[in-house]
Motif scaffolding. Structure first.
Motif, PDB file in Angstrom:
ATOM      1  N   PRO A   1       0.309   8.711 -17.429  1.00  0.00           N
ATOM      2  CA  PRO A   1       0.276   7.248 -17.583  1.00  0.00           C
ATOM      3  C   PRO A   1       0.324   6.506 -16.249  1.00  0.00           C
ATOM      4  N   VAL A   2       1.216   6.921 -15.353  1.00  0.00           N
ATOM      5  CA  VAL A   2       1.307   6.257 -14.053  1.00  0.00           C
ATOM      6  C   VAL A   2       0.027   6.470 -13.263  1.00  0.00           C
ATOM      7  N   PHE A   3      -0.497   7.680 -13.313  1.00  0.00           N
ATOM      8  CA  PHE A   3      -1.751   8.030 -12.654  1.00  0.00           C
ATOM      9  C   PHE A   3      -2.883   7.095 -13.083  1.00  0.00           C
ATOM     10  N   VAL A   4      -3.063   6.960 -14.397  1.00  0.00           N
ATOM     11  CA  VAL A   4      -4.165   6.163 -14.928  1.00  0.00           C
ATOM     12  C   VAL A   4      -3.936   4.673 -14.657  1.00  0.00           C
ATOM     13  N   PHE A   5      -2.714   4.214 -14.802  1.00  0.00           N
ATOM     14  CA  PHE A   5      -2.393   2.812 -14.501  1.00  0.00           C
ATOM     15  C   PHE A   5      -2.714   2.499 -13.040  1.00  0.00           C
ATOM     16  N   LEU A   6      -2.331   3.383 -12.133  1.00  0.00           N
ATOM     17  CA  LEU A   6      -2.607   3.159 -10.716  1.00  0.00           C
ATOM     18  C   LEU A   6      -4.096   3.260 -10.403  1.00  0.00           C
ATOM     19  N   THR A   7      -4.846   3.985 -11.223  1.00  0.00           N
ATOM     20  CA  THR A   7      -6.290   4.019 -11.057  1.00  0.00           C
ATOM     21  C   THR A   7      -6.874   2.630 -11.295  1.00  0.00           C
ATOM     22  N   GLY A   8      -6.449   1.990 -12.383  1.00  0.00           N
ATOM     23  CA  GLY A   8      -6.904   0.626 -12.643  1.00  0.00           C
ATOM     24  C   GLY A   8      -6.456  -0.335 -11.572  1.00  0.00           C
ATOM     25  N   LEU A   9      -5.211  -0.201 -11.133  1.00  0.00           N
ATOM     26  CA  LEU A   9      -4.691  -1.051 -10.064  1.00  0.00           C
ATOM     27  C   LEU A   9      -5.460  -0.831  -8.772  1.00  0.00           C
ATOM     28  N   GLY A  10      -5.707   0.446  -8.444  1.00  0.00           N
ATOM     29  CA  GLY A  10      -6.458   0.758  -7.236  1.00  0.00           C
ATOM     30  C   GLY A  10      -7.871   0.227  -7.288  1.00  0.00           C
TER      31      GLY A  10
ATOM     32  N   THR B   1       7.123   5.509 -19.948  1.00  0.00           N
ATOM     33  CA  THR B   1       6.582   5.960 -18.672  1.00  0.00           C
ATOM     34  C   THR B   1       6.091   4.809 -17.800  1.00  0.00           C
ATOM     35  N   LEU B   2       5.366   3.862 -18.378  1.00  0.00           N
ATOM     36  CA  LEU B   2       4.880   2.734 -17.581  1.00  0.00           C
ATOM     37  C   LEU B   2       6.018   1.813 -17.182  1.00  0.00           C
ATOM     38  N   GLY B   3       7.018   1.684 -18.035  1.00  0.00           N
ATOM     39  CA  GLY B   3       8.197   0.906 -17.647  1.00  0.00           C
ATOM     40  C   GLY B   3       8.868   1.513 -16.429  1.00  0.00           C
ATOM     41  N   ALA B   4       9.008   2.847 -16.435  1.00  0.00           N
ATOM     42  CA  ALA B   4       9.601   3.526 -15.287  1.00  0.00           C
ATOM     43  C   ALA B   4       8.740   3.353 -14.046  1.00  0.00           C
ATOM     44  N   GLY B   5       7.411   3.425 -14.213  1.00  0.00           N
ATOM     45  CA  GLY B   5       6.517   3.253 -13.072  1.00  0.00           C
ATOM     46  C   GLY B   5       6.687   1.894 -12.412  1.00  0.00           C
ATOM     47  N   CYS B   6       6.805   0.843 -13.227  1.00  0.00           N
ATOM     48  CA  CYS B   6       7.015  -0.501 -12.665  1.00  0.00           C
ATOM     49  C   CYS B   6       8.331  -0.585 -11.904  1.00  0.00           C
TER      50      CYS B   6
ATOM     51  N   ILE C   1       0.832  -1.195   0.000  1.00  0.00           N
ATOM     52  CA  ILE C   1       0.000   0.000   0.000  1.00  0.00           C
ATOM     53  C   ILE C   1       0.875   1.256   0.000  1.00  0.00           C
ATOM     54  N   THR C   2       1.922   1.246   0.768  1.00  0.00           N
ATOM     55  CA  THR C   2       2.824   2.393   0.817  1.00  0.00           C
ATOM     56  C   THR C   2       3.441   2.656  -0.541  1.00  0.00           C
ATOM     57  N   SER C   3       3.860   1.615  -1.233  1.00  0.00           N
ATOM     58  CA  SER C   3       4.514   1.811  -2.519  1.00  0.00           C
ATOM     59  C   SER C   3       3.561   2.409  -3.538  1.00  0.00           C
ATOM     60  N   VAL C   4       2.319   1.946  -3.559  1.00  0.00           N
ATOM     61  CA  VAL C   4       1.342   2.475  -4.515  1.00  0.00           C
ATOM     62  C   VAL C   4       1.037   3.932  -4.208  1.00  0.00           C
ATOM     63  N   ASP C   5       0.778   4.245  -2.950  1.00  0.00           N
ATOM     64  CA  ASP C   5       0.503   5.628  -2.571  1.00  0.00           C
ATOM     65  C   ASP C   5       1.715   6.526  -2.812  1.00  0.00           C
ATOM     66  N   ALA C   6       2.903   6.007  -2.508  1.00  0.00           N
ATOM     67  CA  ALA C   6       4.115   6.826  -2.662  1.00  0.00           C
ATOM     68  C   ALA C   6       4.375   7.137  -4.124  1.00  0.00           C
ATOM     69  N   LEU C   7       4.181   6.162  -5.008  1.00  0.00           N
ATOM     70  CA  LEU C   7       4.381   6.437  -6.427  1.00  0.00           C
ATOM     71  C   LEU C   7       3.361   7.447  -6.925  1.00  0.00           C
TER      72      LEU C   7
ATOM     73  N   VAL D   1       9.989   1.890 -10.440  1.00  0.00           N
ATOM     74  CA  VAL D   1       9.905   2.649  -9.189  1.00  0.00           C
ATOM     75  C   VAL D   1       9.117   1.866  -8.144  1.00  0.00           C
ATOM     76  N   LEU D   2       8.012   1.241  -8.551  1.00  0.00           N
ATOM     77  CA  LEU D   2       7.253   0.404  -7.613  1.00  0.00           C
ATOM     78  C   LEU D   2       8.135  -0.704  -7.036  1.00  0.00           C
ATOM     79  N   ALA D   3       8.957  -1.298  -7.890  1.00  0.00           N
ATOM     80  CA  ALA D   3       9.869  -2.349  -7.412  1.00  0.00           C
ATOM     81  C   ALA D   3      10.895  -1.776  -6.444  1.00  0.00           C
TER      82      ALA D   3
END
Length: 403
Positions: free
Chosen positions: A82-91, A301-306, A28-34, A308-310
């Protein structure tokens, strides 16, 4: 825009009450932090648009005439939507699959949330950008795209994950093939084509004009991929395996980008060319179309998002906690920062007057002011965001969860 949707928050509340809480709190912290990180980067771009609008940046950018400091500041902002929208689907997936409990439908929540976001785009957000009352122009920007994508996901969330993954990949990889098709204004399909794939005026000859800047179709693909990525953050997968998956996905995106972009094969209609020096060559290579987002834009952008989450999967420190605070109150933050910028600009214009044509702004050799103002605004925004995030955790008011 842009997601700034705290859909994981109900899941976070459940986690705090279950035995699995400790094992999943870092997730949860990683998703919110990103999410918080891209929101702060978004602030940089919006400060630029406030103080540097007299020298607008084109899309894709004009490498020959865009100073490197402006180019790379704008490039950083490319990661936000892109990260915003991807995390919306994930959330949304996390909301529908609370750990330790029976899965629940997300349709009603997504539908209400999506329509609310579109409504805010048409009213409070449009006013915050222009300061005009009554509104003269409504711009359908990132909030419109997020809201539309959420409405689509509301009805698609009950479908097979394999089907949604296939549709998401076809949209993300295939829409570039249609990017060169422009329909004339008088064409019967002009409006729907513009809404889905091209920027343009939807209403010109009216008291209130409407212009679309964020074509919606590619963002539907991104939100679907975020949804099908949700199981990576489920209870069945421990943090170490999740990190390996995220690294593989991130590096895979970047490897494919290097091939497609390196040989100018597909994925970006503006080919890269060797520049006058190394910096301008790199700028040309990284110069991707955002409206609509090209395949290369999304791979980067999505590659970078993954990745950073890692990287922050197990991080729990002052930085991630501050970022998580911003990420935990995204809609509140979004509206607050827009109105803070609007009021601040009006004050500067009234005190100093226009110094860049009809606007107040900074000259090209003073772009450092944009970075300085951004840094100064972060603590100003932090305290109210922290207060609202704490209120969200305490209150039982239903409307609060939408912010």
């Amino acid at each position: 825009m842009s997601s700034a949707i705290p859909l994981q928050s109900p899941g976070a509340a459940v986690l705090a009450q279950t035995p699995a809480a400790a094992a999943h709190r870092s997730r949860i912290t990683s998703v919110d932090a990103l999410r918080g990180l891209v929101m702060l980067i978004m602030l940089l771009d919006h400060v630029r648009e406030t103080l540097y609008l007299h020298l607008q940046v084109t899309d894709p950018m004009d490498v020959a005439n865009t100073p490197p400091q402006v180019f790379f500041s704008r490039l950083a902002a490319h990661f936000c939507a892109p990260v915003f929208v991807f995390l919306t689907g994930l959330g949304a997936w996390l909301y529908a699959h609370p750990p330790g409990l029976t899965p629940r439908p997300a349709r009603e929540f997504l539908l209400k949330r999506g329509l609310l976001i579109i409504g805010l785009e048409l009213t409070l957000v449009s006013f915050a950008w222009s300061g005009d009352f009554p509104l003269k122009v409504i711009y359908l920007q990132v909030m419109w795209a997020i809201g539309f994508a959420m409405v689509v996901l509301a009805f698609a969330s009950s479908l097979s994950p394999k089907l949604l993954a296939a549709v998401g990949l076809v949209i993300v990889f295939g829409h570039n093939a249609l990017a060169g098709i422009n329909l004339p204004r008088e064409h019967a399909l002009y409006e729907i084509w513009t809404l889905m794939l091209h920027r343009g005026w939807l209403i010109e000859d009216a008291a209130v004009k409407v212009r679309l800047t964020y074509p919606a179709l590619p963002w539907v693909g991104v939100i679907l991929l975020g949804w099908v990525a949700g199981p990576l953050f489920g209870q069945a997968l421990d943090g170490h395996r999740r990190r390996r998956w995220l690294v593989a996905l991130g590096l895979g995106c970047w490897a494919l980008l290097l091939v497609l972009r390196g040989f100018n094969i597909y994925g970006e209609n503006a080919p890269w060319v060797a520049g006058a020096d190394t910096v301008h060559t790199v700028m040309s290579f990284l110069n991707y179309t955002k409206y609509p987002p090209s395949l290369d834009f999304l791979l980067m952008t999505l590659g970078a998002g993954c990745l950073v989450l890692a990287a922050i999967e197990f991080s729990d420190n002052a930085a991630t906690r501050v970022l998580s605070t911003f990420g935990g109150a995204p809609m509140f933050y979004y509206l607050l920062h827009l109105y803070l910028l609007l009021v601040s600009y009006k004050i500067l214009l009234a005190v100093f007057g226009p110094n860049q044509g009809t606007r107040f702004g900074v000259s090209p050799d003073q772009f450092w002011v944009v970075w300085l103002v951004t840094a100064a605004l972060i603590p100003v925004l932090y305290l109210p965001c922290r207060a609202f995030a704490n209120y969200k955790r305490r209150t039982k008011r239903a409307w609060v969860r939408y912010f």
